[in-house]
Design a protein around this motif. Sequence first.
Motif, PDB file in Angstrom:
ATOM      1  N   ARG A  43       0.804  -1.212   0.000  1.00 43.76           N
ATOM      2  CA  ARG A  43       0.000   0.000   0.000  1.00 43.76           C
ATOM      3  C   ARG A  43       0.841   1.266   0.000  1.00 43.76           C
ATOM      4  NH1 ARG A  43      -4.830  -2.046   4.149  1.00 43.76           N
ATOM      5  NH2 ARG A  43      -5.441  -3.836   2.867  1.00 43.76           N
ATOM      6  N   ASN A  44       2.175   1.110  -0.063  1.00 49.67           N
ATOM      7  CA  ASN A  44       3.058   2.271  -0.015  1.00 49.67           C
ATOM      8  C   ASN A  44       4.200   2.130  -1.020  1.00 49.67           C
ATOM      9  OD1 ASN A  44       2.197   4.036   2.502  1.00 49.67           O
ATOM     10  ND2 ASN A  44       1.985   1.884   3.104  1.00 49.67           N
ATOM     11  N   SER A  45       3.838   1.893  -2.276  1.00 50.57           N
ATOM     12  CA  SER A  45       4.779   1.820  -3.405  1.00 50.57           C
ATOM     13  C   SER A  45       5.804   0.702  -3.277  1.00 50.57           C
ATOM     14  CB  SER A  45       5.503   3.164  -3.583  1.00 50.57           C
ATOM     15  OG  SER A  45       4.594   4.178  -3.893  1.00 50.57           O
ATOM     16  N   GLY A  46       5.472  -0.331  -2.491  1.00 51.49           N
ATOM     17  CA  GLY A  46       6.313  -1.514  -2.432  1.00 51.49           C
ATOM     18  C   GLY A  46       5.694  -2.639  -3.243  1.00 51.49           C
ATOM     19  N   THR A  47       6.279  -3.803  -3.165  1.00 50.57           N
ATOM     20  CA  THR A  47       5.741  -4.969  -3.868  1.00 50.57           C
ATOM     21  C   THR A  47       5.620  -6.141  -2.904  1.00 50.57           C
ATOM     22  OG1 THR A  47       7.991  -5.537  -4.601  1.00 50.57           O
ATOM     23  CG2 THR A  47       6.571  -4.380  -6.170  1.00 50.57           C
ATOM     24  N   GLY A  64       9.560  -6.138  -2.087  1.00 48.25           N
ATOM     25  CA  GLY A  64      10.554  -5.087  -2.210  1.00 48.25           C
ATOM     26  C   GLY A  64       9.927  -3.738  -1.919  1.00 48.25           C
ATOM     27  N   PHE A  65      10.716  -2.687  -2.101  1.00 45.77           N
ATOM     28  CA  PHE A  65      10.250  -1.348  -1.768  1.00 45.77           C
ATOM     29  C   PHE A  65      10.923  -0.315  -2.662  1.00 45.77           C
ATOM     30  CE2 PHE A  65      13.435  -2.962   1.181  1.00 45.77           C
ATOM     31  CZ  PHE A  65      14.479  -2.067   1.034  1.00 45.77           C
ATOM     32  N   THR A  66      10.307   0.840  -2.776  1.00 44.81           N
ATOM     33  CA  THR A  66      10.851   1.941  -3.551  1.00 44.81           C
ATOM     34  C   THR A  66      11.991   2.599  -2.788  1.00 44.81           C
ATOM     35  OG1 THR A  66       8.733   2.331  -4.626  1.00 44.81           O
ATOM     36  CG2 THR A  66      10.312   4.143  -4.662  1.00 44.81           C
ATOM     37  N   ALA A  67      13.064   2.934  -3.495  1.00 47.08           N
ATOM     38  CA  ALA A  67      14.224   3.562  -2.867  1.00 47.08           C
ATOM     39  C   ALA A  67      14.778   4.639  -3.801  1.00 47.08           C
ATOM     40  CB  ALA A  67      15.294   2.521  -2.559  1.00 47.08           C
ATOM     41  N   VAL A  68      15.634   5.486  -3.245  1.00 47.35           N
ATOM     42  CA  VAL A  68      16.211   6.596  -4.015  1.00 47.35           C
ATOM     43  C   VAL A  68      17.698   6.705  -3.701  1.00 47.35           C
ATOM     44  CG1 VAL A  68      16.145   9.075  -4.475  1.00 47.35           C
ATOM     45  CG2 VAL A  68      14.028   7.867  -3.931  1.00 47.35           C
ATOM     46  N   GLU A  69      18.508   6.906  -4.724  1.00 45.14           N
ATOM     47  CA  GLU A  69      19.924   7.213  -4.544  1.00 45.14           C
ATOM     48  C   GLU A  69      20.322   8.298  -5.530  1.00 45.14           C
ATOM     49  OE1 GLU A  69      23.830   4.656  -3.732  1.00 45.14           O
ATOM     50  OE2 GLU A  69      23.163   4.471  -5.808  1.00 45.14           O
ATOM     51  N   TYR A  74      14.634   3.850  -7.720  1.00 39.61           N
ATOM     52  CA  TYR A  74      14.759   2.453  -8.126  1.00 39.61           C
ATOM     53  C   TYR A  74      13.933   1.597  -7.177  1.00 39.61           C
ATOM     54  CZ  TYR A  74      18.239   2.054  -4.346  1.00 39.61           C
ATOM     55  OH  TYR A  74      18.871   2.074  -3.124  1.00 39.61           O
ATOM     56  N   HIS A  75      13.716   0.358  -7.550  1.00 42.78           N
ATOM     57  CA  HIS A  75      12.981  -0.569  -6.689  1.00 42.78           C
ATOM     58  C   HIS A  75      13.977  -1.558  -6.110  1.00 42.78           C
ATOM     59  CE1 HIS A  75       9.153  -2.271  -5.309  1.00 42.78           C
ATOM     60  NE2 HIS A  75       9.759  -3.446  -5.374  1.00 42.78           N
ATOM     61  N   TYR A  76      13.977  -1.694  -4.789  1.00 45.92           N
ATOM     62  CA  TYR A  76      14.879  -2.646  -4.149  1.00 45.92           C
ATOM     63  C   TYR A  76      14.122  -3.930  -3.863  1.00 45.92           C
ATOM     64  CZ  TYR A  76      18.495  -4.692  -1.317  1.00 45.92           C
ATOM     65  OH  TYR A  76      19.459  -5.537  -0.849  1.00 45.92           O
ATOM     66  N   SER A  77      14.572  -5.022  -4.469  1.00 43.55           N
ATOM     67  CA  SER A  77      13.961  -6.337  -4.278  1.00 43.55           C
ATOM     68  C   SER A  77      14.677  -7.028  -3.128  1.00 43.55           C
ATOM     69  CB  SER A  77      14.075  -7.156  -5.562  1.00 43.55           C
ATOM     70  OG  SER A  77      13.531  -8.447  -5.390  1.00 43.55           O
ATOM     71  N   GLN A  78      14.014  -7.093  -1.979  1.00 43.88           N
ATOM     72  CA  GLN A  78      14.668  -7.628  -0.786  1.00 43.88           C
ATOM     73  C   GLN A  78      14.805  -9.147  -0.841  1.00 43.88           C
ATOM     74  OE1 GLN A  78      16.284  -6.429   1.743  1.00 43.88           O
ATOM     75  NE2 GLN A  78      16.494  -8.380   2.806  1.00 43.88           N
ATOM     76  N   ALA A  79      13.787  -9.841  -1.320  1.00 44.96           N
ATOM     77  CA  ALA A  79      13.865 -11.304  -1.341  1.00 44.96           C
ATOM     78  C   ALA A  79      12.861 -11.879  -2.321  1.00 44.96           C
ATOM     79  CB  ALA A  79      13.601 -11.876   0.054  1.00 44.96           C
ATOM     80  N   ALA A  80      13.224 -13.017  -2.884  1.00 45.42           N
ATOM     81  CA  ALA A  80      12.314 -13.815  -3.705  1.00 45.42           C
ATOM     82  C   ALA A  80      12.536 -15.269  -3.325  1.00 45.42           C
ATOM     83  CB  ALA A  80      12.581 -13.610  -5.192  1.00 45.42           C
ATOM     84  N   VAL A  81      11.467 -15.966  -2.989  1.00 39.65           N
ATOM     85  CA  VAL A  81      11.575 -17.361  -2.560  1.00 39.65           C
ATOM     86  C   VAL A  81      10.602 -18.217  -3.358  1.00 39.65           C
ATOM     87  CG1 VAL A  81      12.339 -16.768  -0.239  1.00 39.65           C
ATOM     88  CG2 VAL A  81       9.904 -17.023  -0.675  1.00 39.65           C
ATOM     89  N   VAL A  82      11.022 -19.453  -3.610  1.00 38.62           N
ATOM     90  CA  VAL A  82      10.183 -20.425  -4.317  1.00 38.62           C
ATOM     91  C   VAL A  82      10.182 -21.709  -3.499  1.00 38.62           C
ATOM     92  CG1 VAL A  82       9.860 -21.757  -6.436  1.00 38.62           C
ATOM     93  CG2 VAL A  82      10.735 -19.404  -6.558  1.00 38.62           C
ATOM     94  N   ALA A  83       9.020 -22.277  -3.297  1.00 35.61           N
ATOM     95  CA  ALA A  83       8.894 -23.511  -2.521  1.00 35.61           C
ATOM     96  C   ALA A  83       9.783 -24.605  -3.115  1.00 35.61           C
ATOM     97  CB  ALA A  83       7.439 -23.972  -2.504  1.00 35.61           C
ATOM     98  N   PRO A  84      10.387 -25.451  -2.282  1.00 36.72           N
ATOM     99  CA  PRO A  84      11.319 -26.468  -2.779  1.00 36.72           C
ATOM    100  C   PRO A  84      10.768 -27.308  -3.925  1.00 36.72           C
ATOM    101  CG  PRO A  84      11.410 -26.370  -0.393  1.00 36.72           C
ATOM    102  CD  PRO A  84      10.296 -25.451  -0.801  1.00 36.72           C
ATOM    103  N   GLY A  85       9.518 -27.700  -3.864  1.00 38.28           N
ATOM    104  CA  GLY A  85       8.950 -28.544  -4.911  1.00 38.28           C
ATOM    105  C   GLY A  85       8.678 -27.835  -6.214  1.00 38.28           C
ATOM    106  N   ALA A  86       8.747 -26.498  -6.213  1.00 32.95           N
ATOM    107  CA  ALA A  86       8.459 -25.722  -7.422  1.00 32.95           C
ATOM    108  C   ALA A  86       9.702 -25.080  -8.020  1.00 32.95           C
ATOM    109  CB  ALA A  86       7.426 -24.637  -7.110  1.00 32.95           C
TER     110      ALA A  86
END
Length: 222
Positions: A43-47, A64-69, A74-86
């Motif tokens: 609800r605050n420009s994150g994903t 992830g979340f929106t960031a500025v430098e 840019y968008h910072y992707s903190q983590a992406a996980v996939v279940a072991p079976g997939a």
Amino acid sequence: MAEIRNLDGIAESTAAAALYRLVFGYTEPEWGLSPRLIMALQRNSGTAIGAFGEDGTLIGFCYGFTAVEDGEIYHYSQAAVVAPGAQGGGVGRLLKQAQATAARATGARSMRWTFDPYALRNAHFNFAVLGATGIRFMPDFYGEPGTDRVLVSWGLGGGAVTRTPVVASVRTAASDTVAAPDPVDRGRLRRQLMDQFGAGSRLAGVARAGDGVDYVFENAPS
């Protein structure tokens, strides 16, 4: 084919937090992810994006979340996980693509994330599949020993990924089936990465070399 969409409600956010702990093997409560934080990001420009199997079960998740430098969004992707079976079925790529679409809608021109340069599972995906570039070496990124990371940038403008001439390569002592080199090799690789990034080079890819892997560097764009 997995259904990729934003998480909907506290139940799906809770399932995402549980999947996050499962994939990373976290058991201590302080390493968990709050379902309320997941909802707030949305609800605050994150994903907060999920991948759902045919039976509706959550099989993947990224956030992830929106960031500025220096004025660049840019968008910072903190983590992406996939279940072991997939894992191995392209779910991670679909999640990253959906995250990129959401990031563009916020005005971001690139996405960033970090990866552990001593554990090579994600290196091929980052560079060969997505065409991202390693732009910075960040020693002890999380404020404690053993958390060195390489910061990756992935342009969201579309089009082909262009490469400039290779200027150097750094050899790791581990294959992509080994979690990390031994401590001596970690120290050597750390010094080499610091030297290459310190000289202004960028990490463009990885290539197998016998029983090891070469990290391939290139000149940074002028």
